[in-house]
Design a protein around this motif. Structure first.
Motif, PDB file in Angstrom:
ATOM      1  N   THR A 304       0.849  -1.192   0.000  1.00  0.00           N
ATOM      2  CA  THR A 304       0.000   0.000   0.000  1.00  0.00           C
ATOM      3  C   THR A 304       0.882   1.238   0.000  1.00  0.00           C
ATOM      4  O   THR A 304       2.031   1.193   0.460  1.00  0.00           O
ATOM      5  CB  THR A 304      -0.940   0.041   1.221  1.00  0.00           C
ATOM      6  OG1 THR A 304      -0.144   0.103   2.416  1.00  0.00           O
ATOM      7  CG2 THR A 304      -1.822  -1.195   1.263  1.00  0.00           C
ATOM      8  N   ASN A 305       0.323   2.343  -0.488  1.00  0.00           N
ATOM      9  CA  ASN A 305       1.126   3.562  -0.577  1.00  0.00           C
ATOM     10  C   ASN A 305       1.474   4.097   0.808  1.00  0.00           C
ATOM     11  O   ASN A 305       0.655   4.110   1.718  1.00  0.00           O
ATOM     12  CB  ASN A 305       0.387   4.632  -1.382  1.00  0.00           C
ATOM     13  CG  ASN A 305      -0.879   5.097  -0.703  1.00  0.00           C
ATOM     14  OD1 ASN A 305      -1.711   4.296  -0.309  1.00  0.00           O
ATOM     15  ND2 ASN A 305      -1.042   6.402  -0.569  1.00  0.00           N
ATOM     16  N   ARG A 310       2.020  10.121  -0.640  1.00  0.00           N
ATOM     17  CA  ARG A 310       0.701  10.689  -0.908  1.00  0.00           C
ATOM     18  C   ARG A 310       0.840  11.938  -1.779  1.00  0.00           C
ATOM     19  O   ARG A 310       1.673  12.802  -1.529  1.00  0.00           O
ATOM     20  CB  ARG A 310       0.018  11.061   0.415  1.00  0.00           C
ATOM     21  CG  ARG A 310      -1.388  11.599   0.238  1.00  0.00           C
ATOM     22  CD  ARG A 310      -1.997  11.877   1.604  1.00  0.00           C
ATOM     23  NE  ARG A 310      -1.269  12.931   2.290  1.00  0.00           N
ATOM     24  CZ  ARG A 310      -1.383  13.174   3.585  1.00  0.00           C
ATOM     25  NH1 ARG A 310      -2.144  12.419   4.337  1.00  0.00           N
ATOM     26  NH2 ARG A 310      -0.708  14.163   4.145  1.00  0.00           N
ATOM     27  N   PHE A 315      -4.752   9.019  -6.628  1.00  0.00           N
ATOM     28  CA  PHE A 315      -5.983   8.270  -6.893  1.00  0.00           C
ATOM     29  C   PHE A 315      -6.311   8.256  -8.375  1.00  0.00           C
ATOM     30  O   PHE A 315      -6.534   7.213  -8.971  1.00  0.00           O
ATOM     31  CB  PHE A 315      -7.154   8.872  -6.104  1.00  0.00           C
ATOM     32  CG  PHE A 315      -8.478   8.250  -6.476  1.00  0.00           C
ATOM     33  CD1 PHE A 315      -8.844   7.034  -5.944  1.00  0.00           C
ATOM     34  CD2 PHE A 315      -9.332   8.881  -7.366  1.00  0.00           C
ATOM     35  CE1 PHE A 315     -10.049   6.442  -6.292  1.00  0.00           C
ATOM     36  CE2 PHE A 315     -10.535   8.294  -7.717  1.00  0.00           C
ATOM     37  CZ  PHE A 315     -10.898   7.078  -7.181  1.00  0.00           C
ATOM     38  N   ASN A 318      -3.983   6.125 -10.631  1.00  0.00           N
ATOM     39  CA  ASN A 318      -3.745   4.733 -10.277  1.00  0.00           C
ATOM     40  C   ASN A 318      -4.985   3.855 -10.349  1.00  0.00           C
ATOM     41  O   ASN A 318      -4.986   2.778  -9.775  1.00  0.00           O
ATOM     42  CB  ASN A 318      -3.170   4.646  -8.857  1.00  0.00           C
ATOM     43  CG  ASN A 318      -1.659   4.612  -8.885  1.00  0.00           C
ATOM     44  OD1 ASN A 318      -1.049   4.937  -9.898  1.00  0.00           O
ATOM     45  ND2 ASN A 318      -1.058   4.214  -7.791  1.00  0.00           N
ATOM     46  N   LEU A 331      -4.097   1.747  -2.406  1.00  0.00           N
ATOM     47  CA  LEU A 331      -4.333   2.894  -1.531  1.00  0.00           C
ATOM     48  C   LEU A 331      -4.381   2.449  -0.068  1.00  0.00           C
ATOM     49  O   LEU A 331      -5.036   1.458   0.269  1.00  0.00           O
ATOM     50  CB  LEU A 331      -5.641   3.580  -1.913  1.00  0.00           C
ATOM     51  CG  LEU A 331      -5.664   4.181  -3.325  1.00  0.00           C
ATOM     52  CD1 LEU A 331      -7.069   4.603  -3.696  1.00  0.00           C
ATOM     53  CD2 LEU A 331      -4.719   5.368  -3.414  1.00  0.00           C
ATOM     54  N   ASP A 332      -3.712   3.180   0.782  1.00  0.00           N
ATOM     55  CA  ASP A 332      -3.590   2.842   2.192  1.00  0.00           C
ATOM     56  C   ASP A 332      -4.700   3.525   2.999  1.00  0.00           C
ATOM     57  O   ASP A 332      -4.950   4.722   2.848  1.00  0.00           O
ATOM     58  CB  ASP A 332      -2.220   3.291   2.706  1.00  0.00           C
ATOM     59  CG  ASP A 332      -2.082   3.081   4.189  1.00  0.00           C
ATOM     60  OD1 ASP A 332      -2.047   1.918   4.611  1.00  0.00           O
ATOM     61  OD2 ASP A 332      -2.010   4.087   4.925  1.00  0.00           O
ATOM     62  N   GLN A 336      -5.462   7.520   3.666  1.00  0.00           N
ATOM     63  CA  GLN A 336      -6.694   8.118   3.162  1.00  0.00           C
ATOM     64  C   GLN A 336      -7.501   8.757   4.278  1.00  0.00           C
ATOM     65  O   GLN A 336      -8.116   9.810   4.090  1.00  0.00           O
ATOM     66  CB  GLN A 336      -7.537   7.056   2.445  1.00  0.00           C
ATOM     67  CG  GLN A 336      -8.644   7.633   1.582  1.00  0.00           C
ATOM     68  CD  GLN A 336      -8.108   8.492   0.453  1.00  0.00           C
ATOM     69  OE1 GLN A 336      -7.092   8.168  -0.153  1.00  0.00           O
ATOM     70  NE2 GLN A 336      -8.772   9.601   0.173  1.00  0.00           N
ATOM     71  N   ASP A 414      -8.610  -0.776  -0.404  1.00  0.00           N
ATOM     72  CA  ASP A 414      -8.511  -0.036  -1.660  1.00  0.00           C
ATOM     73  C   ASP A 414      -9.877   0.057  -2.353  1.00  0.00           C
ATOM     74  O   ASP A 414     -10.250   1.113  -2.879  1.00  0.00           O
ATOM     75  CB  ASP A 414      -7.500  -0.727  -2.578  1.00  0.00           C
ATOM     76  CG  ASP A 414      -7.172   0.087  -3.818  1.00  0.00           C
ATOM     77  OD1 ASP A 414      -6.180   0.821  -3.787  1.00  0.00           O
ATOM     78  OD2 ASP A 414      -7.924  -0.007  -4.810  1.00  0.00           O
ATOM     79  N   ARG A 418     -11.718   3.678  -3.143  1.00  0.00           N
ATOM     80  CA  ARG A 418     -12.047   4.068  -4.521  1.00  0.00           C
ATOM     81  C   ARG A 418     -13.554   4.270  -4.701  1.00  0.00           C
ATOM     82  O   ARG A 418     -13.986   5.209  -5.374  1.00  0.00           O
ATOM     83  CB  ARG A 418     -11.520   3.017  -5.497  1.00  0.00           C
ATOM     84  CG  ARG A 418     -10.006   2.938  -5.522  1.00  0.00           C
ATOM     85  CD  ARG A 418      -9.496   2.062  -6.649  1.00  0.00           C
ATOM     86  NE  ARG A 418      -8.056   1.844  -6.535  1.00  0.00           N
ATOM     87  CZ  ARG A 418      -7.133   2.728  -6.898  1.00  0.00           C
ATOM     88  NH1 ARG A 418      -7.489   3.893  -7.391  1.00  0.00           N
ATOM     89  NH2 ARG A 418      -5.847   2.453  -6.763  1.00  0.00           N
TER      90      ARG A 418
END
Length: 577
Positions: A304-305, A310, A315, A318, A331-332, A336, A414, A418
């Protein structure tokens, strides 16, 4: 209306009548449409066999129900009070000290029970009696002792807050109105976005020359592709993703001699259809995804990022990277949350509560997630697991989770991020709509988790269509009815070939050995290489049955001595004469 739906409706109507007299009466209502329960009129906790009603906070984390519940059985309409404290020693001590004798509860392990036998099948009268008797006793005890008994750091047993109740009852009323109307609009809104795929045709993409798969029912939540390595399953997902998101193909992906083409027929929310065609990179200048709710995942889902990675474009840039780039990050959640926390337009707390509830529901033995935990002065997320006996393990960070759990947390987190970004007005993830692609859904996972992942994604996102590839028969054990199954093959003459199998097989009747030897996987046999020819192949349905048969065989061998064996032989001989 089914028997259980009628039960929920009558109990709800009775409690609303009591609320008209006493507006301070709060009771538990379902918070989420998980597994489509609210769509069916299941307003309270429980399942097809019972309704569970509570008037207090405190949840048993193992059973996913309130600690104190008034239960109505669906078939007999019998009622009883049950208190379950398997999740907490403190709650158990509170119940034993203040409630057991007062309510004359029967004790069975960590469960405490009182049956209301005198009311038989008249469950509404039994509920009325409970509201005017035992509920008042419990209320008085909680009011007098709960605040001083429970440590402030531990979630104890207390009263439902007004704001939480009002929020839930507004949601229930929305679903009740929808059930009363029972109508699907026939009008066509040109701005309406597709939510599911009905059929796909792909030409000239990677090893694909021309394939078509169609007639996927609107009710089919899962579409599975199986096939050996290298036959083109990933190319199918990538072609769909590139079309849905108008991804521009690079020179290596385009065929210089023949045009890349796709034709995808989508379902709109009202079940009407829309067809979208694409040729090469002939895409709109403003290329927003066709579906307003989309995510796609390749087989590597463990990274995860990081906080330091960041940026504002992470977003948007990706959306498809996991499927096309093995080095991409998902995505972490903690990262987020740090973004959402400072957004005035987002109810950060509500999102965090839903996500925490979902992950603790989905992941085995996960007791709690502490977002915004501070370790060594750094904001992080901590995961707390308990064993099957309730013992608590030391909290760990995401990087220290087992790879299978890490894979599930990363991908589900993730997905949630999203979909929240694409549908910001939705709070309950069970109301998200859209399409999610997952390549090799079984990878990194123990067989138990392979089954559970499909089960839990089905329940958590009942309105999402999942399109997945797999090399394992186990995910099919968790697949719901009406799943669509396609077998992918490849040869030098025709390229990629695709064959539909769900019309030939009743998936709900197959065990893994049958799935492996069916056309889905095509095993000629599943006899272990280490098997000694001439010895017995064990064909029992499960290991317990095999152990039982071995015990019976051992007892028979102990019983049949040489003398008894000869007696049986003589007996059979005499019967033949």
């Amino acid at each position: 209306m089914s028997e259980i739906e009628n039960l929920h409706a009558e109990v709800y109507d009775l409690l609303i009548k009591y609320r008209n007299i006493d507006p301070s009466l709060y009771f538990t209502l379902r918070r989420s449409n998980r597994d489509g329960r609210l769509d069916k009129g299941y307003w309270f906790y429980g399942n097809e066999g019972y309704l569970a009603l509570s008037f207090w906070t405190g949840t048993d984390w193992k059973n996913k129900t309130p600690n104190i519940i008034f239960v109505i059985l669906a078939d007999t309409k019998e009622t009883y009070l049950e208190i379950n404290t398997s999740d907490s020693d403190a709650k158990r001590k509170f119940v034993v000290q203040y409630l057991v004798d007062t309510l004359n509860l029967e004790i069975s392990g960590h469960r405490y029970k009182k049956e209301y036998e005198s009311y038989g099948s008249d469950y509404l009268e039994s509920l009325r009696h409970f509201l005017l008797s035992d509920k008042i006793l419990i209320d008085n005890i909680i009011k007098e002792y709960s605040l001083t008994f429970f440590d402030t750091a531990e979630a104890g047993i207390n009263f439902i807050e007004q704001t939480d109740f009002e929020e839930r009852i507004q949601k229930i009323e929305k679903y009740r109105d929808a059930l009363d109307q029972q109508e699907i609009p026939n009008t066509f809104d040109p701005k309406e976005k597709p939510i599911k795929i009905k059929e796909v045709q792909i030409e000239n993409f990677g090893p694909i020359r021309k394939i078509r798969f169609d007639e996927i029912p609107f009710s089919s939540q899962w579409v599975f592709f199986t096939g050996e390595n290298g036959v083109g399953k990933t190319s199918i997902l990538r072609a769909i993703a590139a079309s849905v998101c108008y991804r521009r193909l690079n020179d290596e992906e385009l065929n210089k001699e023949m045009s890349f083409k796709t034709s995808i027929t989508y379902y709109l929310p009202n079940s009407q259809l829309r067809i979208l065609n694409r040729t090469n990179n002939d895409i709109p200048d403003i290329a927003e995804p066709v579906v307003n709710g989309f995510a796609a995942y390749g087989p590597l889902r463990l990274k995860t990022n990081l906080q330091s990675q960041r940026d504002a474009d992470f977003f948007s840039n990706n959306l498809l990277s996991s499927l096309f780039d093995q080095d991409s990050y998902l995505l972490d959640l903690q990262t987020q949350f740090d973004i959402w926390k400072f957004s005035l337009s987002i109810d950060y707390i509500k999102r965090k509560d839903f996500i925490t509830e979902i992950l603790t529901d989905i992941l085995p033995n996960l007791y709690d997630i502490i977002f915004d935990d501070v370790v060594n002065g750094i904001s992080t997320t901590s995961y707390i697991e308990k064993d099957n006996e309730g013992g608590q393990f030391q909290k760990v960070s995401f990087s220290n989770l087992a790879s299978g759990l890490k894979s599930m947390v990363a991908m589900i987190g993730d997905i949630l991020i999203r979909l929240y970004e694409q549908q910001p007005n939705v709070f309950d993830p069970a109301e998200f709509t859209g399409i999610v692609l997952i390549d090799e859904i079984d990878i990194h996972l123990h067989p138990k988790l392979q089954k559970q992942l499909v089960q839990q994604l089905t329940k958590t996102f009942p309105k999402i269509q999942f399109i997945a590839t797999t090399h394992s028969p186990i995910p099919f054990l968790g697949a719901p009815k009406n799943s669509s199954i396609f077998k992918v093959d490849r040869n030098s003459e025709s390229g990629v070939l695709i064959r539909r199998l769900d019309h030939q097989l009743e998936l709900g009747d197959l065990l893994p050995n049958t799935i492996l030897t069916s056309p889905i996987f095509g095993f000629a046999d599943i006899v272990p290489e280490s098997h000694t020819p001439g010895t017995l192949i064990r064909t029992e349905d499960n290991f317990n049955e095999m152990e039982f048969n071995d015990q019976v065989k051992e007892k028979i061998q102990d019983f049949i001595t040489d003398r008894k064996e000869q007696e049986l032989i003589n007996l059979f001989k005499s019967r033949r004469q």
